[in-house]
Write a protein that holds these residues in place. Structure first.
Motif, PDB file in Angstrom:
ATOM      1  N   SER A  82       2.993 -25.422   7.410  1.00 51.89           N
ATOM      2  CA  SER A  82       1.896 -26.389   7.445  1.00 51.89           C
ATOM      3  C   SER A  82       1.629 -26.862   8.866  1.00 51.89           C
ATOM      4  CB  SER A  82       2.238 -27.581   6.548  1.00 51.89           C
ATOM      5  OG  SER A  82       1.221 -28.555   6.612  1.00 51.89           O
ATOM      6  N   SER A  83       2.699 -27.136   9.624  1.00 54.31           N
ATOM      7  CA  SER A  83       2.514 -27.591  11.009  1.00 54.31           C
ATOM      8  C   SER A  83       1.929 -26.480  11.866  1.00 54.31           C
ATOM      9  CB  SER A  83       3.842 -28.063  11.585  1.00 54.31           C
ATOM     10  OG  SER A  83       4.796 -27.013  11.610  1.00 54.31           O
ATOM     11  N   MET A  84       2.338 -25.232  11.617  1.00 58.27           N
ATOM     12  CA  MET A  84       1.783 -24.109  12.368  1.00 58.27           C
ATOM     13  C   MET A  84       0.306 -23.922  12.051  1.00 58.27           C
ATOM     14  SD  MET A  84       4.837 -21.272  12.243  1.00 58.27           S
ATOM     15  CE  MET A  84       3.840 -20.085  13.131  1.00 58.27           C
ATOM     16  N   GLU A 130      10.524 -24.540   5.103  1.00 56.21           N
ATOM     17  CA  GLU A 130       9.593 -23.470   5.451  1.00 56.21           C
ATOM     18  C   GLU A 130       8.145 -23.909   5.206  1.00 56.21           C
ATOM     19  OE1 GLU A 130      10.801 -20.185   3.166  1.00 56.21           O
ATOM     20  OE2 GLU A 130      12.495 -19.634   4.473  1.00 56.21           O
ATOM     21  N   THR A 131       7.924 -24.632   4.121  1.00 55.20           N
ATOM     22  CA  THR A 131       6.573 -25.109   3.817  1.00 55.20           C
ATOM     23  C   THR A 131       6.091 -26.071   4.894  1.00 55.20           C
ATOM     24  OG1 THR A 131       6.998 -24.868   1.448  1.00 55.20           O
ATOM     25  CG2 THR A 131       5.144 -26.265   2.099  1.00 55.20           C
ATOM     26  N   PHE A 163      -2.677 -24.067  14.819  1.00 54.21           N
ATOM     27  CA  PHE A 163      -3.618 -22.985  15.047  1.00 54.21           C
ATOM     28  C   PHE A 163      -5.043 -23.391  14.679  1.00 54.21           C
ATOM     29  CE2 PHE A 163       0.141 -20.237  15.257  1.00 54.21           C
ATOM     30  CZ  PHE A 163      -0.226 -19.407  16.303  1.00 54.21           C
ATOM     31  N   SER A 164      -5.181 -24.287  13.709  1.00 57.93           N
ATOM     32  CA  SER A 164      -6.524 -24.781  13.380  1.00 57.93           C
ATOM     33  C   SER A 164      -7.112 -25.554  14.551  1.00 57.93           C
ATOM     34  CB  SER A 164      -6.462 -25.675  12.140  1.00 57.93           C
ATOM     35  OG  SER A 164      -6.062 -24.935  11.002  1.00 57.93           O
ATOM     36  N   LYS A 165      -6.266 -26.334  15.224  1.00 61.66           N
ATOM     37  CA  LYS A 165      -6.735 -27.069  16.394  1.00 61.66           C
ATOM     38  C   LYS A 165      -7.126 -26.106  17.520  1.00 61.66           C
ATOM     39  CE  LYS A 165      -3.927 -31.188  15.491  1.00 61.66           C
ATOM     40  NZ  LYS A 165      -2.800 -32.047  15.982  1.00 61.66           N
TER      41      LYS A 165
END
Length: 273
Positions: free
Chosen positions: A34-36, A29-30, A40-42
């Motif tokens: 983190s990948s999500m 889950e972590t 979304f930051s990109k």
């Protein structure tokens, strides 16, 4: 019943397995979170950069619009006595608009998918098309084509990236606005007695309108074009009516034209005492 030590070992083993599964689940889950967050930051960075670029493009478009209008106003200062001088200055001013303001727009949009920002820069490009075609008609009596306009933009672009080119839609919308300026120019020429030039403008505007009436129905539901076609027809009618009035009621226009020569060939009738 199992001995008590075995029961304890069984409970300890089950607890250990559950703890390991929970740890693996939390780790997964972590990693997913983190990948999500990275994804979304990109997306956020992309949208922020795009909005910043849009603001710069809108500012550049406003500058192009304002200075292109100045070129158009300069052309309308033209008269019999200062025609060459006024047109030469208008051409120099148009070149300054290209080098100082349109070049900023080219640098912002070259090498990108500039269709995404078309609505941000379209008004400025249309005004630039209007100014450039007006200057060219007054200098040469011909229409400045889209290919000729885009050729002037190529030196402003980096050869290693896709250059910004004026698209056909903005060019056509700019031509539609041109007819309004030509109508004002024709009325001004009639008031100064340049009837031949006014008739030339009338034929030119009528030809533009005739060709655009063939193109407009094929355009993708452009409300701007529909409105401009109605305005264009009004401009054509105003020029035709002005030229027609001079032909039919020419003697009444002699004081307005500043001419005492009743034999002027376009007036067609003697002066009435």
């Amino acid at each position: 019943m199992a001995p008590k030590p075995q029961r304890i070992r069984h409970l300890v083993g089950a607890t250990w397995q559950n703890a390991m599964k929970k740890a693996r689940t939390m780790s997964t889950e972590t990693d997913t979170e983190s990948s999500m967050k990275d994804g979304f930051s990109k997306y956020a960075d992309y949208l922020n950069n795009l909005n910043d670029k849009r603001e710069r493009v809108v500012k550049a478009s406003r500058d192009i619009t304002m200075n292109s209008k100045k070129v158009i106003f300069q052309v309308h200062r033209m008269s019999k006595q200062n025609k060459e001088e006024v047109l030469d200055k208008a051409v120099k001013d148009l070149a300054a608009v290209t080098d100082q303001y349109l070049s900023r727009l080219v640098k912002e949009l070259q090498g990108t998918d500039f269709w995404k920002l078309r609505r941000a820069y379209s008004p400025g490009v249309q005004e630039y098309v209007e100014a450039a075609t007006l200057c060219n008609f007054c200098k040469t009596g011909t229409l400045l084509t889209l290919d000729e306009m885009n050729a002037t933009l190529l030196p402003l672009s980096d050869p290693s990236v896709e250059p910004l080119q004026i698209n056909i839609l903005d060019y056509i919308l700019g031509l539609a606005d041109l007819t309004g300026e030509l109508m004002r120019l024709a009325i001004g020429r009639i008031s100064e007695g340049e009837l031949d030039f006014a008739e030339k403008i009338c034929s030119f505007v009528r030809e533009i309108y005739r060709n655009l009436t063939l193109i407009a129905p094929e355009m993708d539901d452009s409300s701007d074009m529909k409105q401009k076609m109605e305005t264009m027809l009004q401009s054509v009618m105003k020029i035709e009516n002005a030229c027609f009035s001079v032909h039919v009621r020419g003697s009444e226009y002699i004081p307005l034209l500043g001419s005492a020569d009743t034999s002027y060939p376009l007036l067609g009738m003697p002066d009435i005492e």
